[in-house]
Design an enzyme around this catalytic site. Structure first.
Site, PDB file in Angstrom:
ATOM      1  N   GLU A 154       0.823  -1.204   0.000  1.00  0.00           N
ATOM      2  CA  GLU A 154       0.000   0.000   0.000  1.00  0.00           C
ATOM      3  C   GLU A 154       0.861   1.260   0.000  1.00  0.00           C
ATOM      4  O   GLU A 154       0.449   2.305  -0.503  1.00  0.00           O
ATOM      5  CB  GLU A 154      -0.911  -0.023   1.236  1.00  0.00           C
ATOM      6  CG  GLU A 154      -2.303   0.502   0.978  1.00  0.00           C
ATOM      7  CD  GLU A 154      -3.247   0.231   2.125  1.00  0.00           C
ATOM      8  OE1 GLU A 154      -4.068  -0.690   2.007  1.00  0.00           O
ATOM      9  OE2 GLU A 154      -3.182   0.914   3.148  1.00  0.00           O
ATOM     10  N   HIS A 214       7.380 -27.024  -0.529  1.00  0.00           N
ATOM     11  CA  HIS A 214       6.750 -28.169  -1.188  1.00  0.00           C
ATOM     12  C   HIS A 214       5.632 -27.738  -2.141  1.00  0.00           C
ATOM     13  O   HIS A 214       4.905 -28.571  -2.658  1.00  0.00           O
ATOM     14  CB  HIS A 214       6.209 -29.139  -0.128  1.00  0.00           C
ATOM     15  CG  HIS A 214       7.309 -29.682   0.748  1.00  0.00           C
ATOM     16  ND1 HIS A 214       7.878 -30.915   0.555  1.00  0.00           N
ATOM     17  CD2 HIS A 214       7.966 -29.119   1.793  1.00  0.00           C
ATOM     18  CE1 HIS A 214       8.828 -31.101   1.459  1.00  0.00           C
ATOM     19  NE2 HIS A 214       8.903 -30.023   2.218  1.00  0.00           N
ATOM     20  N   LYS A 224     -14.083   0.526  -3.547  1.00  0.00           N
ATOM     21  CA  LYS A 224     -15.134   0.908  -2.596  1.00  0.00           C
ATOM     22  C   LYS A 224     -16.259   1.646  -3.300  1.00  0.00           C
ATOM     23  O   LYS A 224     -17.425   1.365  -3.079  1.00  0.00           O
ATOM     24  CB  LYS A 224     -14.546   1.799  -1.493  1.00  0.00           C
ATOM     25  CG  LYS A 224     -13.697   1.065  -0.476  1.00  0.00           C
ATOM     26  CD  LYS A 224     -13.330   1.989   0.677  1.00  0.00           C
ATOM     27  CE  LYS A 224     -12.257   1.356   1.538  1.00  0.00           C
ATOM     28  NZ  LYS A 224     -11.668   2.290   2.502  1.00  0.00           N
TER      29      LYS A 224
HETATM   30  O1  PA5 Z   1      -3.741   1.381   5.870  1.00  0.00           O
HETATM   31  C1  PA5 Z   1      -4.844   1.818   5.632  1.00  0.00           C
HETATM   32  O2  PA5 Z   1      -5.088   3.024   5.671  1.00  0.00           O
HETATM   33  C2  PA5 Z   1      -6.002   0.893   5.278  1.00  0.00           C
HETATM   34  O3  PA5 Z   1      -5.625  -0.407   5.162  1.00  0.00           O
HETATM   35  C3  PA5 Z   1      -7.053   0.972   6.373  1.00  0.00           C
HETATM   36  O4  PA5 Z   1      -6.476   0.607   7.588  1.00  0.00           O
HETATM   37  C4  PA5 Z   1      -8.242   0.076   6.053  1.00  0.00           C
HETATM   38  O5  PA5 Z   1      -8.788   0.407   4.800  1.00  0.00           O
HETATM   39  C5  PA5 Z   1      -9.315   0.226   7.119  1.00  0.00           C
HETATM   40  O6  PA5 Z   1      -9.728   1.556   7.203  1.00  0.00           O
HETATM   41  P1  PA5 Z   1     -10.475   2.091   8.473  1.00  0.00           P
HETATM   42  O7  PA5 Z   1      -9.581   1.955   9.655  1.00  0.00           O
HETATM   43  O8  PA5 Z   1     -10.785   3.524   8.152  1.00  0.00           O
HETATM   44  O9  PA5 Z   1     -11.727   1.264   8.652  1.00  0.00           O
END
Ligand code: PA5
Length: 442
Positions: free
Chosen positions: A284, A305, A419
């Site tokens: 990310e 394996h 989303k």
């Molecule tokens: O690292 C990030 O920002 C994302 O992975 C969020 O943690 C994830 O989308 C969850 O978001 P939220 O904490 O707003 O529910």
């Protein structure tokens, strides 16, 4: 130093390290001076020093209450709001923790998928137990945890009534905004804060990670101490012996030579979720603007394996990063057998940790022979303290590595695309035009 990045099998030269050093200095300066892209999300950088001590005490208090009250503790969150705590808990717990008689509650995770089967199975398992929950969402609007929270909030309210539910629901969210914050204020839940300047994947040392880890019975003071010691060590060493610099450097050197896939290798299956957390952190943070190293993971020797073949002889666009622990708490000695029908007496009397180490060394040599660079990260032991170090180490190296790659390591614009489409397809208000368009393409 309890984390050492060994580059002897990484197939890079001393000159390459020397040549890339100025870029590391520039990246580190951008972090420490908060002058680079995403500079408003650097709250994690000195968090081991600056964290809110009062909130930490409140987490400790809440965890004691939870541990002495309930049988089942459900942690609801997704992505950065669950991977870190799950990683640390899995790494430190017994493999069979939920099948044992524990001093505290059994820990379950929810809201990390949209599986009706998963949620239904969990609901059926805990519905007659004494339940408490911690819902974690920075935005407070993420669909997966929101659905799970609604389900378990209903369960708790129907079992205990509204007033008692206030003592059973703990919310970790933004200080001021979001649906979850508003709901918590209206319902009177105890809340913990995810700071504005800490992104989900960098939040393991905040209440996001700390409350679940403490409820699982692990020492969060040690966890924080590990982070603090790691941070101090990094800050005190601006040379190429600094483990974060070495890791960030080798990743970028290899990437520029066409290695665009990094495999995190574990020889301890309890580290499987740690690799999942690492995958989110690097995927990310760096995967944007057409750049990034695709992070994948294997659990050896299991995956030797299954994936061993492609690693040994497949496309040569990969490198491996192996986490090795020097000491182990538990072991199983291989017994002697008079008849020796299975031919195993040559290793009888040896511990399985020794055999595992030989598997690692044998694999390392084979993969290097097969032209796969191997970065080896040595860690003293698997403990709350060393995991505190390891998490901070990877976060800091990620910031440096991301800047060297030329991206903003602290945003995640691509996560929003699915989303929007999902909301449109589900019929959420405000997404009507997009829904029309998507339906034509399905
Ligand atoms: O690292 C990030 O920002 C994302 O992975 C969020 O943690 C994830 O989308 C969850 O978001 P939220 O904490 O707003 O529910």
């Amino acid at each position: 130093m309890s984390i050492y990045v060994d580059l002897t099998k990484a197939m890079i030269s001393e000159d390459e390290l020397v040549n890339i050093y100025p870029q590391i200095v520039t990246a580190e300066e951008a972090l420490s001076e908060r002058s680079g892209a995403g500079k408003d999300f650097l709250g994690w950088y000195d968090y081991p020093d600056t964290y809110d001590k009062e909130e930490f005490e409140a987490v400790m208090e809440a965890s004691k209450r939870i541990r002495s009250t309930c049988e089942a503790f459900i942690v609801i969150g997704i992505g950065g709001s669950y991977l870190g705590s799950k990683a640390v808990i899995d790494a430190l717990n017994s493999f069979f923790a939920n099948e044992k008689d524990l001093k505290g509650p059994k820990i379950y995770f929810a809201g990390q998928n949209i599986s009706g089967k998963y949620l239904n199975d969990l609901f059926e398992l805990v519905k007659d137990k004494d339940v408490m929950i911690n819902v974690i969402s920075k935005s407070g609007t993420t669909t997966e945890p929101a659905i799970a929270f609604r389900v378990f909030k209903n369960l708790i309210e129907s079992k205990y009534g509204k007033e008692e539910s206030q003592k059973r629901i703990f919310v970790t969210t933004d200080k001021e905004k979001g649906a979850l914050k508003k709901l918590s204020e209206e319902e009177g839940y105890q809340t913990f804060v995810i700071s504005n300047d800490v992104g989900g994947r960098y939040s393991v040392h905040t209440s996001v990670g700390l409350l679940p880890i403490a409820v699982a019975g692990h020492d969060i003071k040690d966890f924080m101490k590990g982070a603090k010691d790691q941070m101090d060590e990094i800050n005190g060493d601006r040379s190429m012996t600094n483990p974060c610099y070495r890791y960030a450097a080798v990743r970028n050197i290899l990437n520029r030579k066409g290695k665009d896939m990094e495999i995190m290798v574990n020889y301890e299956p309890e580290m499987q979720m740690f690799a999942e957390w690492w995958k989110q952190l690097y995927g990310e943070s760096e995967g944007k603007d057409g750049k990034g190293i695709f992070p994948v993971s294997v659990n050896n020797s299991t995956d030797l394996h299954s994936l061993g073949q492609i690693i040994q002889e497949g496309k040569r666009n990969i490198f491996e990063t192996v986490i090795v622990f020097d000491q182990h708490q538990n072991d199983m000695v291989i017994p002697y057998d008079e008849a020796d029908l299975d031919g195993l007496n040559y290793i009888s009397g040896k511990g399985m940790n020794y055999v595992n180490k030989m598997a690692f060394q044998g694999t390392l040599l084979a993969h290097v022979e097969g032209n796969v660079p191997n970065v080896v990260i040595n860690v003293n032991e698997l403990s709350a303290y060393s995991l505190g170090r390891l998490v901070y180490f990877f976060e800091r190296a990620c910031g440096i590595s991301g800047y060297m790659l030329g991206v903003n390591p602290f945003d995640q614009p691509g996560v929003e695309s699915y989303k929007k489409n999902m909301f449109a397809l589900l019929g959420k208000r405000g997404y009507e035009d997009l829904a029309e368009m998507l339906k034509k393409n399905l």
